[in-house]
Design a protein around this motif. Structure first.
Motif, short mmCIF file in Angstrom:
data_model
loop_
_atom_site.label_atom_id
_atom_site.label_comp_id
_atom_site.label_asym_id
_atom_site.label_seq_id
_atom_site.Cartn_x
_atom_site.Cartn_y
_atom_site.Cartn_z
N GLN A 23 0.82 -1.21 0.00
CA GLN A 23 0.00 0.00 0.00
C GLN A 23 0.85 1.25 0.00
OE1 GLN A 23 -3.26 0.34 -0.51
NE2 GLN A 23 -2.83 2.54 -0.56
N MET A 24 2.01 1.23 0.64
CA MET A 24 2.90 2.38 0.58
C MET A 24 3.31 2.67 -0.86
SD MET A 24 3.60 4.05 3.39
CE MET A 24 5.19 4.79 3.06
N VAL A 25 3.66 1.62 -1.58
CA VAL A 25 4.04 1.79 -2.99
C VAL A 25 2.84 2.25 -3.81
CG1 VAL A 25 4.87 0.59 -5.05
CG2 VAL A 25 5.88 0.08 -2.83
N ASP A 26 1.69 1.61 -3.60
CA ASP A 26 0.50 1.92 -4.39
C ASP A 26 0.02 3.35 -4.14
OD1 ASP A 26 -1.84 0.32 -6.00
OD2 ASP A 26 -2.70 1.89 -4.73
N GLY A 27 -0.03 3.75 -2.87
CA GLY A 27 -0.50 5.09 -2.55
C GLY A 27 0.41 6.18 -3.07
N ALA A 28 1.72 5.91 -3.10
CA ALA A 28 2.69 6.91 -3.53
C ALA A 28 2.82 6.98 -5.04
CB ALA A 28 4.05 6.62 -2.91
N PHE A 62 -11.19 -1.28 1.18
CA PHE A 62 -10.95 -0.46 2.36
C PHE A 62 -9.70 0.41 2.22
CE2 PHE A 62 -13.31 -4.22 3.65
CZ PHE A 62 -14.34 -3.68 4.40
N THR A 63 -8.62 -0.18 1.68
CA THR A 63 -7.37 0.59 1.59
C THR A 63 -7.48 1.72 0.57
OG1 THR A 63 -6.45 -0.97 -0.03
CG2 THR A 63 -5.94 -1.36 2.30
N THR A 64 -8.20 1.50 -0.53
CA THR A 64 -8.35 2.57 -1.52
C THR A 64 -9.23 3.70 -0.99
OG1 THR A 64 -10.16 1.33 -2.58
CG2 THR A 64 -7.96 1.11 -3.54
N ALA A 65 -10.18 3.37 -0.12
CA ALA A 65 -10.98 4.43 0.50
C ALA A 65 -10.10 5.32 1.36
CB ALA A 65 -12.10 3.81 1.34
N ALA A 66 -9.23 4.71 2.18
CA ALA A 66 -8.33 5.49 3.03
C ALA A 66 -7.31 6.25 2.20
CB ALA A 66 -7.62 4.55 4.01
N SER A 67 -6.76 5.61 1.17
CA SER A 67 -5.78 6.27 0.31
C SER A 67 -6.42 7.42 -0.46
CB SER A 67 -5.18 5.25 -0.67
OG SER A 67 -4.22 5.85 -1.51
N GLY A 68 -7.64 7.20 -0.95
CA GLY A 68 -8.34 8.25 -1.69
C GLY A 68 -8.60 9.47 -0.82
N ALA A 218 -0.74 1.95 6.18
CA ALA A 218 0.08 2.68 5.22
C ALA A 218 -0.69 3.69 4.39
CB ALA A 218 0.76 1.67 4.27
N ALA A 219 -2.00 3.47 4.21
CA ALA A 219 -2.79 4.25 3.25
C ALA A 219 -2.70 5.77 3.42
CB ALA A 219 -4.25 3.80 3.29
N PRO A 220 -2.73 6.32 4.64
CA PRO A 220 -2.72 7.79 4.75
C PRO A 220 -1.45 8.46 4.26
CG PRO A 220 -3.51 6.76 6.78
CD PRO A 220 -2.93 5.67 5.94
N PHE A 221 -0.34 7.72 4.12
CA PHE A 221 0.94 8.34 3.78
C PHE A 221 1.13 8.56 2.27
CE2 PHE A 221 1.65 6.00 7.77
CZ PHE A 221 2.03 7.05 8.58
N GLY A 223 -0.77 9.95 -0.12
CA GLY A 223 -1.11 11.28 -0.62
C GLY A 223 -0.04 12.31 -0.31
N LEU A 224 0.53 12.24 0.89
CA LEU A 224 1.59 13.17 1.28
C LEU A 224 2.84 12.95 0.43
CD1 LEU A 224 2.71 15.30 3.23
CD2 LEU A 224 3.36 13.43 4.77
N PHE A 225 3.20 11.68 0.18
CA PHE A 225 4.37 11.37 -0.63
C PHE A 225 4.23 11.91 -2.04
CE2 PHE A 225 6.97 8.75 -3.38
CZ PHE A 225 8.16 8.62 -2.67
N ALA A 226 3.07 11.66 -2.66
CA ALA A 226 2.85 12.11 -4.04
C ALA A 226 2.85 13.63 -4.14
CB ALA A 226 1.52 11.55 -4.56
#
Length: 256
Positions: A23-28, A62-68, A218-221, A223-226
């Motif tokens: 998820q860290m890789v996916d979210g970033a 669930f993870t995409t909801a948090a990442s979104g 990992a999901a909340p991080f 958006g900040l990375f990108a």
């Protein structure tokens, strides 16, 4: 196959770690959660492709909801692009889940991966040239349809297909990653619903819970990375990840 009787801390920790890393890789970078987890479930644990895809998409709902939400908070979402992607993606995802639940759709996977590897190399070239000026992408709805179908049928692919092709068309790396991640929630919810309809609740296991816990941490991080990483570096990282994962998938397919 999964041993769902392993209800110990030691039994679930590896899946928490994998879920966190994926998820860290996916979210970033807007890709790889499905590919990393599907490779583990199918290649290492021997899970059938349909059940692996169902498990991954159950977690991703669930993870995409948090990442979104993270990407929305950091203003990484292009809402015009989002509206054009989400409906075709949901349609393609439902079709892909139905196909995978009834026939073996993995035959075309090496060819898709070869295409994505070439896209990854092209993105590396663009990043190396230093020219990443944003342009308005033209091909969006068909891309969403194909990306959604391949994501469900292949256990992962929405990010690699959609993110990479939008970047090739000149879209901004930051808003592309944020928009693709945010729209992925609706895609994964649709795919999970179709898998539950065709397969029941077989995807919900102890290991699935581990992936979910790690992914949610990992999901909340992402958006900040990108938001913080420069566009040129983001494009280079996307290109490198796409090339490596695609090449590995091709190698494992042809070496069997």
């Amino acid at each position: 196959m999964f041993d769902i009787s392993v209800a110990t801390f030691e039994g679930i920790v590896p899946f928490i770690v994998v879920g966190f890393a994926a998820q860290m890789v996916d979210g970033a970078l807007g890709m790889a959660f499905g590919i990393i987890n599907s490779t583990l479930l199918v290649g290492v644990l021997g899970l059938p492709p349909a059940l692996a895809s169902a498990s991954v998409h159950a977690v991703e709902t669930f993870t995409t909801a948090a990442s979104g939400l993270s990407h929305i908070y950091h203003r990484n979402v292009n809402w015009k692009l989002f509206r054009r992607l989400v409906i075709p993606g949901m349609i393609g995802g439902a079709l892909g889940a139905f196909v995978l639940s009834n026939i073996n759709a993995s035959v075309a996977k090496p060819f898709v991966m070869a295409y994505l590897a070439s896209i990854g190399l092209y993105l590396l070239y663009r990043a190396w040239r230093g020219k990443v000026e944003p342009r308005e992408p033209k091909i969006i709805e068909p891309l969403g349809l194909v990306g959604g179908f391949l994501d469900a049928a292949g256990g992962g692919g929405w990010g690699p297909v959609v993110t990479s092709n939008l970047l090739v068309q000149g879209a901004s790396p930051r808003t592309t990653i944020g928009t693709v991640n945010t729209s992925e929630f609706f895609l994964t919810a649709t795919i999970s619903g179709m898998f539950i309809y065709t397969m029941g609740l077989a995807a919900f296991t102890l290991q699935t819970a581990g992936l979910l816990i790690g992914g949610l941490i990992a999901a909340p991080f992402g958006g900040l990375f990108a938001k913080r990483v420069p566009a040129r570096l983001l494009m280079a990282m996307v290109g490198a990840l796409l090339t490596v994962t695609s090449a590995y998938t091709i190698w494992t397919a042809v070496s069997k």
